[in-house]
Structures are given as C-alpha cells and as structure tokens.
Design a protein around this motif. Structure first.
Motif, PDB file in Angstrom:
ATOM      1  N   TYR A 187      17.494   1.799  -1.163  1.00  0.00           N
ATOM      2  CA  TYR A 187      17.739   0.486  -1.767  1.00  0.00           C
ATOM      3  C   TYR A 187      19.193   0.025  -1.612  1.00  0.00           C
ATOM      4  CZ  TYR A 187      17.585  -3.217  -5.339  1.00  0.00           C
ATOM      5  OH  TYR A 187      17.666  -4.410  -6.013  1.00  0.00           O
ATOM      6  N   PRO A 188      20.191   0.884  -1.854  1.00  0.00           N
ATOM      7  CA  PRO A 188      21.588   0.416  -1.760  1.00  0.00           C
ATOM      8  C   PRO A 188      21.979  -0.081  -0.373  1.00  0.00           C
ATOM      9  CG  PRO A 188      21.464   2.478  -2.984  1.00  0.00           C
ATOM     10  CD  PRO A 188      20.117   2.280  -2.360  1.00  0.00           C
ATOM     11  N   SER A 189      21.285   0.363   0.679  1.00  0.00           N
ATOM     12  CA  SER A 189      21.658  -0.023   2.039  1.00  0.00           C
ATOM     13  C   SER A 189      21.042  -1.349   2.479  1.00  0.00           C
ATOM     14  CB  SER A 189      21.233   1.074   3.024  1.00  0.00           C
ATOM     15  OG  SER A 189      19.815   1.186   3.064  1.00  0.00           O
ATOM     16  N   LEU A 190      20.238  -1.966   1.614  1.00  0.00           N
ATOM     17  CA  LEU A 190      19.548  -3.204   1.971  1.00  0.00           C
ATOM     18  C   LEU A 190      20.416  -4.419   1.675  1.00  0.00           C
ATOM     19  CD1 LEU A 190      16.024  -2.363   0.473  1.00  0.00           C
ATOM     20  CD2 LEU A 190      16.852  -1.945   2.803  1.00  0.00           C
ATOM     21  N   ASN A 191      20.106  -5.545   2.346  1.00  0.00           N
ATOM     22  CA  ASN A 191      20.841  -6.768   2.039  1.00  0.00           C
ATOM     23  C   ASN A 191      20.254  -7.439   0.797  1.00  0.00           C
ATOM     24  OD1 ASN A 191      18.616  -8.469   2.770  1.00  0.00           O
ATOM     25  ND2 ASN A 191      19.254  -8.395   4.919  1.00  0.00           N
ATOM     26  N   GLN A 192      20.907  -8.510   0.360  1.00  0.00           N
ATOM     27  CA  GLN A 192      20.534  -9.134  -0.907  1.00  0.00           C
ATOM     28  C   GLN A 192      19.106  -9.678  -0.888  1.00  0.00           C
ATOM     29  OE1 GLN A 192      22.470  -8.886  -3.554  1.00  0.00           O
ATOM     30  NE2 GLN A 192      20.888  -9.846  -4.816  1.00  0.00           N
ATOM     31  N   GLN A 193      18.727 -10.310   0.215  1.00  0.00           N
ATOM     32  CA  GLN A 193      17.375 -10.870   0.316  1.00  0.00           C
ATOM     33  C   GLN A 193      16.320  -9.773   0.236  1.00  0.00           C
ATOM     34  OE1 GLN A 193      16.333 -12.663   4.107  1.00  0.00           O
ATOM     35  NE2 GLN A 193      14.929 -14.100   3.151  1.00  0.00           N
ATOM     36  N   GLU A 194      16.578  -8.656   0.918  1.00  0.00           N
ATOM     37  CA  GLU A 194      15.637  -7.541   0.899  1.00  0.00           C
ATOM     38  C   GLU A 194      15.548  -6.911  -0.492  1.00  0.00           C
ATOM     39  OE1 GLU A 194      16.474  -6.414   5.607  1.00  0.00           O
ATOM     40  OE2 GLU A 194      17.461  -5.301   3.990  1.00  0.00           O
ATOM     41  N   LYS A 195      16.678  -6.812  -1.160  1.00  0.00           N
ATOM     42  CA  LYS A 195      16.675  -6.267  -2.518  1.00  0.00           C
ATOM     43  C   LYS A 195      15.881  -7.163  -3.463  1.00  0.00           C
ATOM     44  CE  LYS A 195      21.066  -3.745  -2.264  1.00  0.00           C
ATOM     45  NZ  LYS A 195      22.475  -3.695  -2.741  1.00  0.00           N
ATOM     46  N   GLN A 196      16.050  -8.450  -3.325  1.00  0.00           N
ATOM     47  CA  GLN A 196      15.327  -9.385  -4.186  1.00  0.00           C
ATOM     48  C   GLN A 196      13.824  -9.264  -3.981  1.00  0.00           C
ATOM     49  OE1 GLN A 196      17.023 -13.204  -3.234  1.00  0.00           O
ATOM     50  NE2 GLN A 196      18.767 -12.932  -4.619  1.00  0.00           N
ATOM     51  N   TYR A 197      13.408  -9.128  -2.721  1.00  0.00           N
ATOM     52  CA  TYR A 197      11.973  -8.987  -2.477  1.00  0.00           C
ATOM     53  C   TYR A 197      11.458  -7.671  -3.061  1.00  0.00           C
ATOM     54  CZ  TYR A 197       7.461  -8.285  -0.449  1.00  0.00           C
ATOM     55  OH  TYR A 197       6.115  -8.040  -0.320  1.00  0.00           O
ATOM     56  N   LEU A 198      12.203  -6.592  -2.865  1.00  0.00           N
ATOM     57  CA  LEU A 198      11.775  -5.298  -3.396  1.00  0.00           C
ATOM     58  C   LEU A 198      11.715  -5.304  -4.925  1.00  0.00           C
ATOM     59  CD1 LEU A 198      13.338  -2.359  -1.352  1.00  0.00           C
ATOM     60  CD2 LEU A 198      10.930  -2.884  -1.739  1.00  0.00           C
ATOM     61  N   ASP A 199      12.694  -5.946  -5.554  1.00  0.00           N
ATOM     62  CA  ASP A 199      12.676  -6.042  -7.018  1.00  0.00           C
ATOM     63  C   ASP A 199      11.374  -6.683  -7.491  1.00  0.00           C
ATOM     64  OD1 ASP A 199      15.143  -4.893  -7.158  1.00  0.00           O
ATOM     65  OD2 ASP A 199      16.241  -6.777  -7.428  1.00  0.00           O
ATOM     66  N   LYS A 200      10.969  -7.716  -6.794  1.00  0.00           N
ATOM     67  CA  LYS A 200       9.724  -8.401  -7.138  1.00  0.00           C
ATOM     68  C   LYS A 200       8.529  -7.508  -6.870  1.00  0.00           C
ATOM     69  CE  LYS A 200       7.195 -12.694  -6.228  1.00  0.00           C
ATOM     70  NZ  LYS A 200       7.188 -13.963  -5.445  1.00  0.00           N
ATOM     71  N   ALA A 201       8.539  -6.825  -5.722  1.00  0.00           N
ATOM     72  CA  ALA A 201       7.413  -5.957  -5.361  1.00  0.00           C
ATOM     73  C   ALA A 201       7.277  -4.780  -6.326  1.00  0.00           C
ATOM     74  CB  ALA A 201       7.585  -5.452  -3.930  1.00  0.00           C
ATOM     75  N   LEU A 202       8.425  -4.294  -6.834  1.00  0.00           N
ATOM     76  CA  LEU A 202       8.412  -3.157  -7.747  1.00  0.00           C
ATOM     77  C   LEU A 202       8.262  -3.581  -9.204  1.00  0.00           C
ATOM     78  CD1 LEU A 202      11.276  -1.084  -6.083  1.00  0.00           C
ATOM     79  CD2 LEU A 202       8.844  -0.492  -6.115  1.00  0.00           C
ATOM     80  N   GLY A 203       8.180  -4.898  -9.416  1.00  0.00           N
ATOM     81  CA  GLY A 203       7.965  -5.401 -10.768  1.00  0.00           C
ATOM     82  C   GLY A 203       9.188  -5.359 -11.646  1.00  0.00           C
ATOM     83  N   GLU A 252       0.830  -1.206   0.000  1.00  0.00           N
ATOM     84  CA  GLU A 252       0.000   0.000   0.000  1.00  0.00           C
ATOM     85  C   GLU A 252       0.865   1.256   0.000  1.00  0.00           C
ATOM     86  OE1 GLU A 252      -2.641  -0.424   3.307  1.00  0.00           O
ATOM     87  OE2 GLU A 252      -3.751  -2.088   2.398  1.00  0.00           O
ATOM     88  N   PHE A 253       1.986   1.191   0.721  1.00  0.00           N
ATOM     89  CA  PHE A 253       2.901   2.333   0.753  1.00  0.00           C
ATOM     90  C   PHE A 253       3.460   2.616  -0.644  1.00  0.00           C
ATOM     91  CE2 PHE A 253       7.211   4.054   1.264  1.00  0.00           C
ATOM     92  CZ  PHE A 253       6.958   5.144   2.087  1.00  0.00           C
ATOM     93  N   LEU A 254       3.743   1.574  -1.392  1.00  0.00           N
ATOM     94  CA  LEU A 254       4.361   1.725  -2.707  1.00  0.00           C
ATOM     95  C   LEU A 254       3.405   2.230  -3.782  1.00  0.00           C
ATOM     96  CD1 LEU A 254       6.618  -1.467  -2.808  1.00  0.00           C
ATOM     97  CD2 LEU A 254       7.349   0.912  -2.558  1.00  0.00           C
ATOM     98  N   LYS A 255       2.138   2.416  -3.435  1.00  0.00           N
ATOM     99  CA  LYS A 255       1.188   2.954  -4.406  1.00  0.00           C
ATOM    100  C   LYS A 255       1.453   4.429  -4.700  1.00  0.00           C
ATOM    101  CE  LYS A 255      -2.570  -0.294  -3.398  1.00  0.00           C
ATOM    102  NZ  LYS A 255      -3.950  -0.456  -2.835  1.00  0.00           N
ATOM    103  N   GLY A 256       2.148   5.109  -3.809  1.00  0.00           N
ATOM    104  CA  GLY A 256       2.483   6.518  -4.030  1.00  0.00           C
ATOM    105  C   GLY A 256       3.814   6.661  -4.754  1.00  0.00           C
ATOM    106  N   GLU A 257       3.844   7.430  -5.809  1.00  0.00           N
ATOM    107  CA  GLU A 257       5.068   7.584  -6.597  1.00  0.00           C
ATOM    108  C   GLU A 257       6.210   8.155  -5.763  1.00  0.00           C
ATOM    109  OE1 GLU A 257       4.576   9.674 -10.230  1.00  0.00           O
ATOM    110  OE2 GLU A 257       2.939   8.397 -10.957  1.00  0.00           O
ATOM    111  N   GLU A 258       5.858   9.119  -4.899  1.00  0.00           N
ATOM    112  CA  GLU A 258       6.904   9.713  -4.071  1.00  0.00           C
ATOM    113  C   GLU A 258       7.474   8.684  -3.088  1.00  0.00           C
ATOM    114  OE1 GLU A 258       3.056  10.159  -1.845  1.00  0.00           O
ATOM    115  OE2 GLU A 258       3.735  10.293  -3.942  1.00  0.00           O
ATOM    116  N   ASN A 259       6.653   7.711  -2.688  1.00  0.00           N
ATOM    117  CA  ASN A 259       7.113   6.665  -1.783  1.00  0.00           C
ATOM    118  C   ASN A 259       8.043   5.686  -2.497  1.00  0.00           C
ATOM    119  OD1 ASN A 259       5.616   7.764   0.297  1.00  0.00           O
ATOM    120  ND2 ASN A 259       3.840   6.463  -0.084  1.00  0.00           N
TER     121      ASN A 259
END
Length: 696
Positions: free
Chosen positions: A679-695, A664-671
């Motif tokens: 993103y650069p400060s996240l670990n590999q697992q977190e980056k992989q999940y975000l990549d999927k969430a962001l399409g 729901e947070f990611l529905k806002g463009e500014e978010n």
C-alpha cells in the motif's frame, strides 16, 4: 425522481435558454494552436473563432471543460466572460449582420478525451498522445461545441518534440522548427465539420503513402516495430476506397485520408474527419489476417467520411444515419473483397445475434436515441439491405446520392433521408419505416426468407437444419452423402459448429485431412473432447495458419492427452499469436503447470508471464496475463501493483474486469495482508481506490 430546488431550476433554465439562442450565431472558422505537455497531462492552446451574428443576441458561449483562460479577446479587445468549468460565456449585445473574432488563450487538464500514454516508462518509442472526442468531448481540450449542429472549418497548429510525428485533420502544409528542439505542424481544412470529429495523434509513427483511383492521397501510419505488418494490416485499402467512391457515387469529400493505429484505444476505430484513429491490435501479420483483420473496420470508418462526417445527425435519435450506413457500406466493401458467399453468411450471423437479442425482450427501435450498438450497427445495416431490396439498386443509389448532395456539410434527420428515398423511388415507404425503424422486434423470418432467396448455400443450410431437426444423431447420415458436393466453406464451417460433436471419428478425420482452414478451425472449436482415433489428425492443427486454431488445439490436446503435454509445448514454443499474444500467454501458463516440463526454466516462464501485466503492453495482453495468473494463483507484488493500476484504466471494460479480479483476490485474508504491505508504494489515486475496495 430527484427533487430540483428553485436555485437549480433557475440555472438549468438559464442554460436551456443559452442553448436555444446559440443558433442566432454561426461560428464559421477556427484557427487552433495547441501544445501538449504530457508530463503534466496538460494542453496549452489558443483559438481564434470567426462568427457571424444571424439575429440580435445578448450572449454567446462555447463548451469548455475544466479550462483556465488567461486571455479572452473580442475583436482584439478584452471582454468580460464567465467560466463555470463547463462553459465559457460572454454577455454582450451582438447585432444581426455583424461579424466578429473571438480569441481565447487557455490551459486544459483533460480527465478524458486526450490520452497521454507511455511517458512514465523508460522507452521513448512508447510515447503517444491521442484524442477521442466521440459525440461531444472535444471540449475537454479545445473550447468548442458539444452540439453536432455547429459546423466549423478548423485549421490546426500543433507543437511536439522533434522526433515525434503529428497526425491531424486536413492537409499538412508545413512542419517548422520553432523552439527547444520542437516542431510546429500546421494542418489546413477546407470544409466545415462538427468539432467532435477533430483529432490529433502524436507518436513515433512512420507512414506509407498511396493514392486512390480518383487521386486522393492516402497515408497509412504505423509504428516502426510494426513495419512488417503494414501490408497485411492495410491490405485492400485502395480497393476499399475506390469501391466506396464508385458504390456511393459521390466523390470522397475531404482533401486526403489518413489512418493511424494507437495504443489502448477505446474502440476499434474512430472516423475523425479525414484522419481515422484505430486500435493497434489490428496491426497484424498474414497468419493473423485469417482470424482478425482490419478490413471491416477500415471500410466502416472510411464510409463514415460520407455518413456522419459529410452529413451529420441532428441528434442521437438519428444515429442510424451514422452507424447503420457505415456498417452497411463496410459489408458491401467486404463483399467486394471476399465475395458474395462471405457477405450473406455475415448477414446471417448478425441476424442470429439480433433475433436472440430481440427475442429476450431487449429489442430496440432504430429511432431510439438510447439504443445500443447492436441495434444501431447491425439492425441499422439490415434496414438498408431491406430498403435497397424494396426500392431497387438504381433508385437506392439515386436516393443516397441526392441525400448526400443536398445535405453536404449539414445536419440531417431520418425523415430527410427517407424523403429522398421516396422521391427517387416514387414509392410510399411508411410501412418500411414502421417495420424497420419504429418496431423494436427484429423480423427474423423476413430476413431468413430474403437470405434463402439470395444465397444457395444458406438455402442448403436451412434445408439441412429442417431435415436434421432435434435428432442430432442423424446429422452425419444426412450430411455425409452430400458433403463433397458442398462448395461453400462457410456452409461447411457452420454445419461443423452445429453438429461436429455428433460426427463419427471417420467423418471428423476426413474433415481434418481435406477441408480448408476455416472448416478445420470449426472442428477445433466444436469438439468438447478429442477422440483418441483422430488424435494424430487433430495434432496437425498445431501448425495451421491460424493463431486462434493453434490456441484452441493446444489447450484441447494438452488437456485431453496429459502424457503428451511436453510434446505439444515443444511444438508450439515459438508461437506468439495474435497482437494480444494469445498463444504465447496460454503456452507460458501451461508450461508453468505441467509438472515435469523444463523445471529449471519455470522461474523464467513465470517472470515472462508476469511481465505482460506491465503498463507498456496493450490492455488486451495485460488482461489475458491477469486472468492466467489468477488461474494459477501467481500474483507477486509487481503484478499486484499492475492490477491495482489497471483498476483506474481509461478503457472501461478493462478497468471493470481488473476490478473484478482484484475483488476476488481480496476475499482471502492473507491476500488483504499482502495488499496492505504494498500500500505505501502506491500513488494517491490507487490508494483511494483500494480504500474504497477494502471498505475503509
């Protein structure tokens, strides 16, 4: 349907054959040594199994998930083996009547079942390791048997750092310093058990020791920070233990009993043999005891020591023999502690849940291996209530005792139990089997009649409901004349919950002034808006000895009387609440959004609310903090990182809720832009999940 190619069918057939021939070998005992390495999320271990060959067989196997084996010895000689990442197998001709030893040295990096918590922060008191092998998952840290039907006598040796305590199955027979400021803890078991019931916990634990009436040592563990919560948490433990031994009529079957609370446990509790693990959210003070206490979970996991551990189901189709029995005997223990009225109202509550579930077309048979918790636990308990009513107390106890004695340390089916009941009672019980075990629908009218016949206050409740019907405006007139004659707080509580919104201010005022905590609490829960005439009476709920009442009253008063918001916040500023910090988190949120409340302290309040999203806090605290921050649009970079981390948490419903909040947070463009910045400060697992969430 998925198509299976010939090569897949070949391997599947081979695995089925392997499973079928395992009953030609009986693994009898195991000597286990393990050392956890929490920084690496790793287990190193050795295990020696003794086994007997019951019939000529060409291979043996053990379940071993994601393990590397550095040594495999059969009778102290190297032997060839195959390891496919799930099973280790040895192809060799074994002759009937022979006995052998199998020694395995291995390294495991479990992705589940063993949980290493707190090792990444700066507070060593948070450091914990604990296991949860529910059903068939011990094979993630120990080469063992996912099949519950293989019972083994396990002895464990576990190495841990000097300052940490180790709790495991069996009797502690030694604790010796061995190397690098580490100690080896050695535990002895005397009886066989299924390997899913093996467990260990490592952490900064202390213990209180008591004994049952029969002389069984009972160890009650706690973290030092919870020393003042030991008594209310473990209140009635000895009474529960003594009651269950007497009620079941079979002595407690293990050497000792331990209970250990751990951080971020997946469930309420788990009945590991002689060593229950439970969620540390049940470590409560005396005020919280009124809202959420450990009594039911305490009794439930203890009852499993007979039903599930002493006698174990053959398969999931017979899961009623575990959860239905543990739930039923826990209710009996609660009746011993809290009284008859509590017992029957608790049964009515579960009956309502079951009929609602069943009425939606979701009803399940107790013999279905895919049934859910509500069926196995609550419908299962009801089946035993009605079976006891059918056969009588004496026959019921005799049947249970014969069942436990005959199948001790073995595996059982529902038919085994029902046959013992038929023999003890002299009754033919096929109709009971059909109604309670085979049918998917819940027979609410039958249990309603039973409850009305057993409990006077429930009888009165249904009489009132019949008289009031759909005309809620008549409720007060009907109830008021008899109200002071009603002796059951459970009856009054339910009537307020049902009809409180239709009560006059005079009647509500009378209830708030004169009734018990639970009845007053029902007023707090039932009113959609507080009438001005009872404002002063309602305000007294802010100092009630119930954290859930205080939470509800604070929110309702703050909402309904805006001019008094500062007054209500001042009155509750020092209340923390339940272990999930329910009152404090609400208070911080309200303090932040109250326009003129302590304006200079708002940054401090925001910092505190945000801090509760951190990994060092229980996931229930973190989830509440996430939800409140979402409601006020208050995510900063630190809390966003915590939210992203939570999206990969080991507790499924916390992970699912966190993912929903992030989505729901990611529905806002500014978010989205903010997320990309961190993103650069996240670990590999977190980056992989975000990549999927962001399409991506």
């Amino acid at each position: 349907m998925m198509k299976l190619y010939p090569i897949v069918l070949f391997f599947l057939f081979g695995h089925i054959l392997c499973s079928q021939i395992q009953d030609k070998v009986d693994f009898t005992n195991a000597e286990v040594y393990i050392e956890p390495f929490p920084k690496e999320n790793q287990i190193k271990g050795t295990v020696r199994y003794g086994f007997q060959v019951l019939n000529d067989v060409d291979s043996i196997f053990l379940d071993a998930v994601n393990m590397d084996f550095s040594s495999v010895l059969l009778d102290l000689k190297k032997v060839k083996f195959a390891n496919d990442g799930k099973v280790i197998s040895i192809d060799k001709k074994f002759k009937k009547g022979d006995t052998h030893f199998l020694d395995l040295t291995y390294t495991a990096k479990p992705k589940q079942t063993v949980y290493f918590l707190g090792w990444d922060d700066d507070d060593p008191s948070n450091n914990q390791i604990w296991t949860q092998g529910q059903g068939k998952y011990t094979s993630h840290w120990l080469p063992s048997f996912d099949d519950m039907n293989e019972k083994v006598e396990f002895d464990l040796k576990i190495t841990a750092e000097r300052h940490l305590a180790v709790i495991s199955n069996g009797r502690l027979i030694s604790r010796d310093e061995i190397k690098d400021d580490k100690f080896e803890w050695r535990f002895d078991m005397r009886k066989p058990m299924s390997s899913y019931l093996l467990s260990f916990a490592v952490g900064s634990f202390q213990k209180k020791e008591i004994s049952s009436l029969s002389g069984i040592p009972i160890e009650l563990y706690y973290e030092p920070k919870d020393s003042l919560k030991v008594e209310p948490t473990y209140r009635y433990t000895k009474k529960i233990f003594d009651f269950l031994e007497k009620e079941i009529g079979v002595p407690y079957p293990w050497q000792n009993y331990k209970q250990v609370p751990v951080q971020d446990f997946l469930y309420a509790g788990m009945e590991n043999t002689g060593a229950t693990t439970f969620s540390n959210t049940y470590m409560i003070d005396s005020i919280a005891f009124a809202d959420k206490n450990y009594v039911n979970v305490n009794a439930h996991e203890l009852a499993h020591q007979w039903f599930g551990n002493l006698v174990t189901e053959q398969s999931g189709k017979h899961h009623w023999l575990h959860e239905g029995f543990a739930t039923y005997y826990a209710y009996l223990a609660e009746r011993e502690v809290f009284g008859e009225d509590y017992f029957y109202w608790r049964l009515l509550e579960t009956a309502k849940s079951l009929v609602n579930f069943s009425g939606d077309g979701n009803g399940e048979a107790l013999t279905s291996s895919s049934a859910g918790s509500l069926t196995f636990y609550e419908k299962g308990a009801w089946a035993l209530v009605m079976l006891r009513e059918r056969v009588g107390d004496v026959n019921f106890r005799e049947g249970v005792q014969n069942y436990l004695a005959k199948y001790a340390y073995q595996n059982v089916t529902i038919s085994d139990f029902m046959w013992e009941m038929e023999k003890a009672s002299g009754m033919e019980l096929s109709d009971f089997d059909t109604t309670w075990l085979q049918e998917s629908e819940f027979p609410f009218e039958t249990v309603k009649e039973f409850l009305i016949g057993k409990n006077a206050s429930i009888k009165t409740y249904f009489e009132f409901k019949d008289r009031i019907g759909e005309n809620l405006t008549s409720a007060e007139a009907i109830l008021k004349n008899d109200w002071n004659k009603l002796e059951s707080d459970y009856l009054k509580k339910q009537l307020v919950l049902d009809y409180g919104n239709a009560f006059s201010v005079d009647f509500l005022s009378q209830i708030l002034k004169n009734e018990s905590i639970k009845v007053r609490q029902a007023v707090a829960f039932s009113l959609q808006q507080i009438p001005l005439e009872i404002q002063s009476d309602y305000e007294k709920l802010l100092v009630d000895k119930s954290y859930t009442t205080v939470e509800s009253a604070l929110y309702r008063l703050w909402t309904d009387f805006p001019s008094n918001q500062n007054k209500y916040l001042n009155k509750t500023s020092g209340v923390i609440g339940m272990p999930n910090k329910n009152v404090r988190l609400l208070w911080l949120t309200l303090a932040l959004v109250s326009p003129d409340y302590n304006i200079g302290l708002k940054p401090t309040y925001f910092e505190e609310l945000s801090s509760y999203t951190g990994l060092e806090h229980h996931f229930e605290v973190r989830l509440l903090a996430f939800q409140y921050l979402k409601s006020i649009g208050g995510f900063n970079d630190s809390t966003l990182k915590s939210l992203i981390e939570a999206c990969s948490h080991h507790v499924w419903h916390f992970k699912k809720s966190s993912r929903k909040i992030l989505k729901e947070f990611l529905k806002g463009e500014e978010n989205v832009a903010r997320i990309k910045d961190i993103y650069p400060s996240l670990n590999q697992q977190e980056k992989q999940y975000l990549d999927k969430a962001l399409g991506k």
